[in-house]
Scaffold this motif. Structure first.
Motif, PDB file in Angstrom:
ATOM      1  N   ARG A  78       0.820  -1.211   0.000  1.00  0.00           N
ATOM      2  CA  ARG A  78       0.000   0.000   0.000  1.00  0.00           C
ATOM      3  C   ARG A  78       0.857   1.265   0.000  1.00  0.00           C
ATOM      4  NH1 ARG A  78      -4.891   0.044   4.210  1.00  0.00           N
ATOM      5  NH2 ARG A  78      -5.191   2.001   3.074  1.00  0.00           N
ATOM      6  N   SER A  79       2.063   1.187   0.513  1.00  0.00           N
ATOM      7  CA  SER A  79       2.912   2.376   0.632  1.00  0.00           C
ATOM      8  C   SER A  79       3.650   2.722  -0.649  1.00  0.00           C
ATOM      9  CB  SER A  79       3.938   2.183   1.763  1.00  0.00           C
ATOM     10  OG  SER A  79       3.287   1.970   2.998  1.00  0.00           O
ATOM     11  N   SER A  80       3.712   1.792  -1.588  1.00  0.00           N
ATOM     12  CA  SER A  80       4.471   2.024  -2.817  1.00  0.00           C
ATOM     13  C   SER A  80       3.856   3.159  -3.642  1.00  0.00           C
ATOM     14  CB  SER A  80       4.517   0.744  -3.654  1.00  0.00           C
ATOM     15  OG  SER A  80       5.123   0.983  -4.908  1.00  0.00           O
ATOM     16  N   GLU A  81       4.653   4.156  -3.977  1.00  0.00           N
ATOM     17  CA  GLU A  81       4.169   5.292  -4.755  1.00  0.00           C
ATOM     18  C   GLU A  81       3.802   4.895  -6.188  1.00  0.00           C
ATOM     19  OE1 GLU A  81       3.501   8.219  -3.683  1.00  0.00           O
ATOM     20  OE2 GLU A  81       4.305   8.002  -1.655  1.00  0.00           O
ATOM     21  N   LYS A  82       4.348   3.773  -6.658  1.00  0.00           N
ATOM     22  CA  LYS A  82       4.054   3.309  -8.008  1.00  0.00           C
ATOM     23  C   LYS A  82       2.773   2.484  -8.083  1.00  0.00           C
ATOM     24  CE  LYS A  82       8.943   3.126  -9.315  1.00  0.00           C
ATOM     25  NZ  LYS A  82      10.039   2.249  -9.842  1.00  0.00           N
ATOM     26  N   ASN A  83       2.188   2.191  -6.943  1.00  0.00           N
ATOM     27  CA  ASN A  83       0.984   1.356  -6.899  1.00  0.00           C
ATOM     28  C   ASN A  83      -0.255   2.240  -6.979  1.00  0.00           C
ATOM     29  OD1 ASN A  83      -0.980  -0.536  -6.474  1.00  0.00           O
ATOM     30  ND2 ASN A  83      -0.386  -1.027  -4.383  1.00  0.00           N
ATOM     31  N   GLU A  84      -0.916   2.254  -8.127  1.00  0.00           N
ATOM     32  CA  GLU A  84      -2.094   3.100  -8.311  1.00  0.00           C
ATOM     33  C   GLU A  84      -3.383   2.449  -7.820  1.00  0.00           C
ATOM     34  OE1 GLU A  84      -2.926   3.829 -12.420  1.00  0.00           O
ATOM     35  OE2 GLU A  84      -2.107   1.885 -13.056  1.00  0.00           O
ATOM     36  N   TYR A  85      -3.278   1.230  -7.273  1.00  0.00           N
ATOM     37  CA  TYR A  85      -4.467   0.536  -6.775  1.00  0.00           C
ATOM     38  C   TYR A  85      -4.533   0.529  -5.252  1.00  0.00           C
ATOM     39  CZ  TYR A  85      -4.319  -0.994 -11.581  1.00  0.00           C
ATOM     40  OH  TYR A  85      -4.280  -1.006 -12.953  1.00  0.00           O
ATOM     41  N   ALA A  86      -3.692   1.319  -4.615  1.00  0.00           N
ATOM     42  CA  ALA A  86      -3.660   1.373  -3.154  1.00  0.00           C
ATOM     43  C   ALA A  86      -4.274   2.667  -2.648  1.00  0.00           C
ATOM     44  CB  ALA A  86      -2.223   1.247  -2.652  1.00  0.00           C
ATOM     45  N   PHE A  87      -4.997   2.575  -1.560  1.00  0.00           N
ATOM     46  CA  PHE A  87      -5.530   3.738  -0.854  1.00  0.00           C
ATOM     47  C   PHE A  87      -4.523   4.099   0.223  1.00  0.00           C
ATOM     48  CE2 PHE A  87      -8.713   5.144   2.569  1.00  0.00           C
ATOM     49  CZ  PHE A  87      -8.548   6.475   2.220  1.00  0.00           C
ATOM     50  N   ARG A  88      -3.742   5.178  -0.026  1.00  0.00           N
ATOM     51  CA  ARG A  88      -2.610   5.483   0.864  1.00  0.00           C
ATOM     52  C   ARG A  88      -2.495   6.980   1.134  1.00  0.00           C
ATOM     53  NH1 ARG A  88      -0.525   4.136  -4.112  1.00  0.00           N
ATOM     54  NH2 ARG A  88       0.452   5.889  -5.206  1.00  0.00           N
ATOM     55  N   CYS A  89      -3.598   7.658   1.242  1.00  0.00           N
ATOM     56  CA  CYS A  89      -3.573   9.107   1.438  1.00  0.00           C
ATOM     57  C   CYS A  89      -2.771   9.489   2.679  1.00  0.00           C
ATOM     58  CB  CYS A  89      -5.000   9.638   1.562  1.00  0.00           C
ATOM     59  SG  CYS A  89      -5.065  11.409   1.839  1.00  0.00           S
ATOM     60  N   ARG A  90      -1.869  10.471   2.510  1.00  0.00           N
ATOM     61  CA  ARG A  90      -1.139  11.046   3.633  1.00  0.00           C
ATOM     62  C   ARG A  90      -1.419  12.544   3.666  1.00  0.00           C
ATOM     63  NH1 ARG A  90       2.579   7.673   1.133  1.00  0.00           N
ATOM     64  NH2 ARG A  90       3.229   5.863   2.340  1.00  0.00           N
ATOM     65  N   LYS A  91      -1.952  12.997   4.762  1.00  0.00           N
ATOM     66  CA  LYS A  91      -2.323  14.399   4.886  1.00  0.00           C
ATOM     67  C   LYS A  91      -1.877  14.919   6.242  1.00  0.00           C
ATOM     68  CE  LYS A  91      -6.399  17.396   4.901  1.00  0.00           C
ATOM     69  NZ  LYS A  91      -7.868  17.430   4.771  1.00  0.00           N
ATOM     70  N   ARG A  92      -1.036  15.944   6.236  1.00  0.00           N
ATOM     71  CA  ARG A  92      -0.528  16.502   7.476  1.00  0.00           C
ATOM     72  C   ARG A  92      -0.782  18.015   7.516  1.00  0.00           C
ATOM     73  NH1 ARG A  92       2.999  12.606   5.815  1.00  0.00           N
ATOM     74  NH2 ARG A  92       3.496  10.965   7.297  1.00  0.00           N
ATOM     75  N   THR A  93      -1.037  18.492   8.695  1.00  0.00           N
ATOM     76  CA  THR A  93      -1.293  19.911   8.862  1.00  0.00           C
ATOM     77  C   THR A  93      -0.097  20.738   8.365  1.00  0.00           C
ATOM     78  OG1 THR A  93      -2.608  19.398  10.800  1.00  0.00           O
ATOM     79  CG2 THR A  93      -1.924  21.678  10.547  1.00  0.00           C
ATOM     80  N   LYS A  94      -0.388  21.814   7.639  1.00  0.00           N
ATOM     81  CA  LYS A  94       0.604  22.755   7.119  1.00  0.00           C
ATOM     82  C   LYS A  94       1.540  22.121   6.093  1.00  0.00           C
ATOM     83  CE  LYS A  94       0.630  25.575  11.298  1.00  0.00           C
ATOM     84  NZ  LYS A  94       1.439  26.192  12.354  1.00  0.00           N
ATOM     85  N   GLU A  95       1.083  21.055   5.423  1.00  0.00           N
ATOM     86  CA  GLU A  95       1.876  20.461   4.355  1.00  0.00           C
ATOM     87  C   GLU A  95       0.994  20.250   3.134  1.00  0.00           C
ATOM     88  OE1 GLU A  95       3.924  16.948   5.375  1.00  0.00           O
ATOM     89  OE2 GLU A  95       5.220  17.880   6.859  1.00  0.00           O
ATOM     90  N   ALA A  96       1.589  20.368   1.981  1.00  0.00           N
ATOM     91  CA  ALA A  96       0.851  20.162   0.745  1.00  0.00           C
ATOM     92  C   ALA A  96       1.799  19.598  -0.303  1.00  0.00           C
ATOM     93  CB  ALA A  96       0.232  21.466   0.255  1.00  0.00           C
ATOM     94  N   VAL A  97       1.239  19.098  -1.393  1.00  0.00           N
ATOM     95  CA  VAL A  97       2.014  18.532  -2.492  1.00  0.00           C
ATOM     96  C   VAL A  97       1.885  19.448  -3.694  1.00  0.00           C
ATOM     97  CG1 VAL A  97       2.294  16.565  -4.030  1.00  0.00           C
ATOM     98  CG2 VAL A  97       1.671  16.201  -1.639  1.00  0.00           C
ATOM     99  N   TYR A  98       2.997  19.754  -4.322  1.00  0.00           N
ATOM    100  CA  TYR A  98       2.962  20.603  -5.507  1.00  0.00           C
ATOM    101  C   TYR A  98       2.637  19.767  -6.723  1.00  0.00           C
ATOM    102  CZ  TYR A  98       4.256  23.845  -9.188  1.00  0.00           C
ATOM    103  OH  TYR A  98       4.231  24.636 -10.304  1.00  0.00           O
TER     104      TYR A  98
END
Length: 390
Positions: A40-60
């Motif tokens: 589930r943690s693999s960034e190349k795996n598009e079939y995994a539900f692995r949302c990571r959301k932290r306060t005061k952080e965002a993805v460009y």
């Protein structure tokens, strides 16, 4: 992708979210947990539900600017991606099941084998060795192709999808006991029906073809059906699919897999049996951590179904009178075994509810309206209606 702090985050930003880290698969071994979380943690795996959301952080995100991950959107995306693959695999299953026989028969005729096809009842006739080979090859391919689709797309670790050694062996006898009980209960209605439905419940569309074969060929096919189909069906349903869906919750995975089992059989005479048996098998796989209980119990289920079918068609009509007694004994053995297998323990495995952000209504909408899975459900309903009419 780089992470940068957002200057304009609202003051009431939600707490940290990491669905992979928060997932809990305590019913199985730590090796299972490690392999599943790695998948589930693999960034190349598009079939995994692995949302990571932290306060005061965002993805460009290029072209969109800074993007704060939305757990609900990520869950919907993962469900859509998974349902897309499952829908394509089931469509391949139906396509092979309904068209491959004609193609194989044509190939057999080209090489000079005497085989034919009766469109009224779907019977393949002629050279019995060739007919047996056609039936067996079609059966293998209709399960093997979807399994290969799952393996090549999901890439689920073998330790997760195809683990055989039980982590909780005490679940084995309990699963057998419940299987005996549901077999007896779900087949009672057949005793009071004037129509022989057991032919569809046992061999399905192959029944008419097999009924014209010599006894030795019939026995070969029955053994093949018992072993190969039982194993392939469980690898198909409770090997790959169940564990991929488990990241959205155990009960969600069990219920949807049971519905898929009904689609695979797509016969209205087996709806109740397939639904209940698949639910029991799914629970057994998740609680025991092994495919062995589900495979063994499906074999047991087919053996009992063949026995009931033999009592129906046996030349000696007196055996039909013993069908109620047969079901009663099966039910009695199941109840006794269930009582013997009940052993209260503090470490008794339980089904778990994983972290999710979509409501049940949103999940159903995503499954039925987005992707090919809803179309496959409709096709299976059409096949059931055709079976009733013809």
């Amino acid at each position: 992708m780089t992470k940068n702090p957002m200057k304009n985050l609202p003051a009431s930003a939600p707490d940290t979210v990491d669905v992979v880290a928060e997932s809990n698969y305590g019913t199985t071994s730590e090796a299972y947990n490690k392999a599943f979380r790695t998948w589930r943690s693999s960034e190349k795996n598009e079939y995994a539900f692995r949302c990571r959301k932290r306060t005061k952080e965002a993805v460009y995100v290029e072209g969109k600017g800074y993007h704060e991950p939305d757990p609900a959107a990520e869950e919907r995306r993962a469900i859509m991606q998974i349902n897309m693959v499952i829908g394509m695999a089931l469509f391949a299953f139906l396509l092979i099941e309904n068209l491959l026989t004609a193609l194989l028969m044509g190939a057999a005729q080209v090489i000079g084998l005497d085989v034919g096809y009766c469109y009224s009842d779907g019977t393949v006739y002629g050279n019995q060795t060739a007919v047996l080979a056609i039936l067996m090859l079609k059966t293998i391919l209709k399960y093997l192709v979807p399994i290969l689709i799952f393996r090549l797309t999901f890439r689920m670790p073998r330790r997760v999808a195809f683990h055989l050694k039980p982590d909780a062996p005490r679940e084995f006898p309990a699963t057998i006991a419940v299987t005996l009980i549901i077999f007896a209960v779900t087949n009672v209605w057949m005793l009071f029906s004037p129509i022989n439905f057991l032919s569809n419940s046992t061999l399905g569309e192959a029944y008419y073809t097999v009924s014209y074969m010599r006894p030795s060929y019939q026995m070969v096919y029955l053994v093949f059906e018992l072993l190969t189909v039982s194993i392939c069906k469980e690898l198909f349903l409770h090997g790959e699919v169940l564990h991929v869906l488990r990241q959205f919750g155990d009960w969600y995975a069990i219920i949807l897999t049971a519905i898929l089992a009904v689609c695979v059989s797509h016969s209205w005479t087996t709806i109740l049996m397939e639904l209940t048996f698949s639910i029991v098998s799914g629970i057994a796989v998740l609680r025991s951590g092994s495919l062995i209980p589900s495979i063994f119990c499906r074999m047991l289920y087919h053996v009992m179904l063949f026995g009931l079918f033999a009592m129906e068609i046996w030349p000696n009509q007196t055996l039909q009178a013993y069908r109620p007694l047969f079901l009663f004994l099966v039910l009695l053995v199941g109840i006794l075994l269930c009582l013997l297998s009940i052993r209260p323990t503090r470490k008794s495995p339980a089904l778990l509810t994983q972290k999710h952000y979509l409501s049940m209504k949103e999940r159903i909408y995503t499954t039925m309206h987005l992707g090919p899975l809803g179309v496959v459900f409709f096709l299976c309903i059409v096949l059931m209606v055709i079976e009733v009419i013809f």
